[in-house]
Design an enzyme around this catalytic site. Structure first.
Site, PDB file in Angstrom:
ATOM      1  N   ARG A 139      -3.080  -6.182  -6.455  1.00  9.42           N
ATOM      2  CA  ARG A 139      -3.149  -5.093  -5.470  1.00  9.42           C
ATOM      3  C   ARG A 139      -4.581  -4.579  -5.269  1.00  9.42           C
ATOM      4  O   ARG A 139      -4.960  -4.182  -4.171  1.00  9.42           O
ATOM      5  CB  ARG A 139      -2.210  -3.960  -5.931  1.00  9.42           C
ATOM      6  CG  ARG A 139      -2.096  -2.777  -4.964  1.00  9.42           C
ATOM      7  CD  ARG A 139      -1.003  -1.837  -5.468  1.00  9.42           C
ATOM      8  NE  ARG A 139      -1.079  -0.525  -4.868  1.00  9.42           N
ATOM      9  CZ  ARG A 139      -0.425  -0.152  -3.768  1.00  9.42           C
ATOM     10  NH1 ARG A 139       0.348  -1.014  -3.146  1.00  9.42           N
ATOM     11  NH2 ARG A 139      -0.535   1.071  -3.283  1.00  9.42           N
ATOM     12  N   ILE A 193      -2.281   1.655   2.599  1.00 14.56           N
ATOM     13  CA  ILE A 193      -1.464   0.676   1.881  1.00 14.56           C
ATOM     14  C   ILE A 193      -0.342   1.486   1.242  1.00 14.56           C
ATOM     15  O   ILE A 193      -0.580   2.546   0.666  1.00 14.56           O
ATOM     16  CB  ILE A 193      -2.306  -0.111   0.839  1.00 14.56           C
ATOM     17  CG1 ILE A 193      -1.471  -1.124   0.058  1.00 14.56           C
ATOM     18  CG2 ILE A 193      -3.025   0.805  -0.122  1.00 14.56           C
ATOM     19  CD1 ILE A 193      -2.341  -2.034  -0.875  1.00 14.56           C
ATOM     20  N   SER A 194       0.898   1.024   1.376  1.00  8.58           N
ATOM     21  CA  SER A 194       2.050   1.796   0.897  1.00  8.58           C
ATOM     22  C   SER A 194       2.061   1.908  -0.624  1.00  8.58           C
ATOM     23  O   SER A 194       1.510   1.059  -1.335  1.00  8.58           O
ATOM     24  CB  SER A 194       3.358   1.133   1.343  1.00  8.58           C
ATOM     25  OG  SER A 194       3.337   0.876   2.723  1.00  8.58           O
ATOM     26  N   GLN A 195       2.746   2.946  -1.102  1.00 13.46           N
ATOM     27  CA  GLN A 195       2.993   3.139  -2.538  1.00 13.46           C
ATOM     28  C   GLN A 195       3.683   1.884  -3.118  1.00 13.46           C
ATOM     29  O   GLN A 195       4.580   1.329  -2.469  1.00 13.46           O
ATOM     30  CB  GLN A 195       3.913   4.355  -2.661  1.00 13.46           C
ATOM     31  CG  GLN A 195       4.324   4.728  -4.061  1.00 13.46           C
ATOM     32  CD  GLN A 195       5.432   5.797  -4.034  1.00 13.46           C
ATOM     33  OE1 GLN A 195       6.059   6.034  -3.002  1.00 13.46           O
ATOM     34  NE2 GLN A 195       5.660   6.413  -5.163  1.00 13.46           N
TER      35      GLN A 195
END
Ligand code: SAH
Length: 220
Positions: free
Chosen positions: A45, A71-73
């Site tokens: 990530r 960027i999503s959780q």
């Protein structure tokens, strides 16, 4: 030299493992799909966030990626991926490439990933990052995802990571019979993630989680 010593310090291996245990598999989070958990423990990530934020890549929240986008959780990525029920033979369409991280996660779970991003420089950057990191079964298109990608339809599954105010009909049409779509719908303050399943002419839909995705933009 032991195996541990040969692990580069910058690989964030331990942070990723901790992310999976505490944010995804932990009671209350309850991600159960072992393939999804395994992949989230391997996809780097930190390679998909700005260098200055690298050390925050595995925290329990979204992060800015430039151009006003995020960027999503990690939990949201895992939850949506689990809901898609990805199979190794699937061809999947994603709307909202952003950093490319969600596409990278999917790429290790399915056969082919097609992903569309409306902000051209984000599309180009994600495409370059995915290629550099060896995610070779992902194709990136710069354009308006509302229209889907008819040339490659039908898709076994569709994942939308920006929120329209209604479910785009072109996406329903490009989902194969028996396919699944995960999509957030509604304004920021009152948004729900929906799971859709297509059965012939019928589309079954259920709200599964309150969420906060950026709005789906429309091309002028
Ligand atoms: N899945 C991404 C996070 C998505 S953020 C990741 O893993 O990093 C939502 C993205 O949707 C943003 O990059 C935004 O530019 C994009 N977007 C908004 N409207 C869109 C549209 N109509 N078509 C394609 N992408 C869109």
């Amino acid at each position: 030299m032991s195996v541990c010593d040969s692990q580069p310090a910058t690989d964030f291996f331990a942070e990723r493992k901790q992310m999976v245990e505490e944010q995804l598999a932990a009671p209350g989070r309850d991600i159960k799909n072992q393939r999804v958990l395994n992949v989230m423990a391997t996809v780097p990530r930190h390679e998909f966030v700005p260098k200055a934020l690298e050390r925050f890549a595995y925290v329990d929240g979204p992060l800015p990626i430039g151009y006003g986008q995020t960027i999503s959780q990690p939990f949201i990525v895992a939850f949506m991926t689990e809901q898609l029920d990805p199979k190794p033979t699937d061809r999947v369409l994603e709307i909202g490439t952003g950093s490319g991280y969600q596409a990278a996660v999917l790429s290790r779970l399915v056969a082919e990933v097609y992903t569309i991003e409306i902000i051209e420089p984000l599309a180009r950057r994600a495409e370059a990052d995915l290629k550099r990191l060896g995610y070779n079964n992902v194709k990136v298109l710069a354009g308006d995802g509302y229209q889907g990608w008819p040339d490659h339809a039908p898709f076994d599954a569709i994942i939308v990571t920006c929120a329209p105010d209604h479910i785009p009909q072109p996406l329903v049409e490009q989902l194969r019979d028996g396919g699944r779509m995960v999509i957030p719908v509604g304004a920021l303050e009152n948004q729900q993630l929906y799971l859709l399943q297509k059965h012939g002419m019928k589309v079954e839909q259920q709200a599964i989680l309150p969420v906060r995705f950026v709005p789906m933009r429309r091309s002028p």
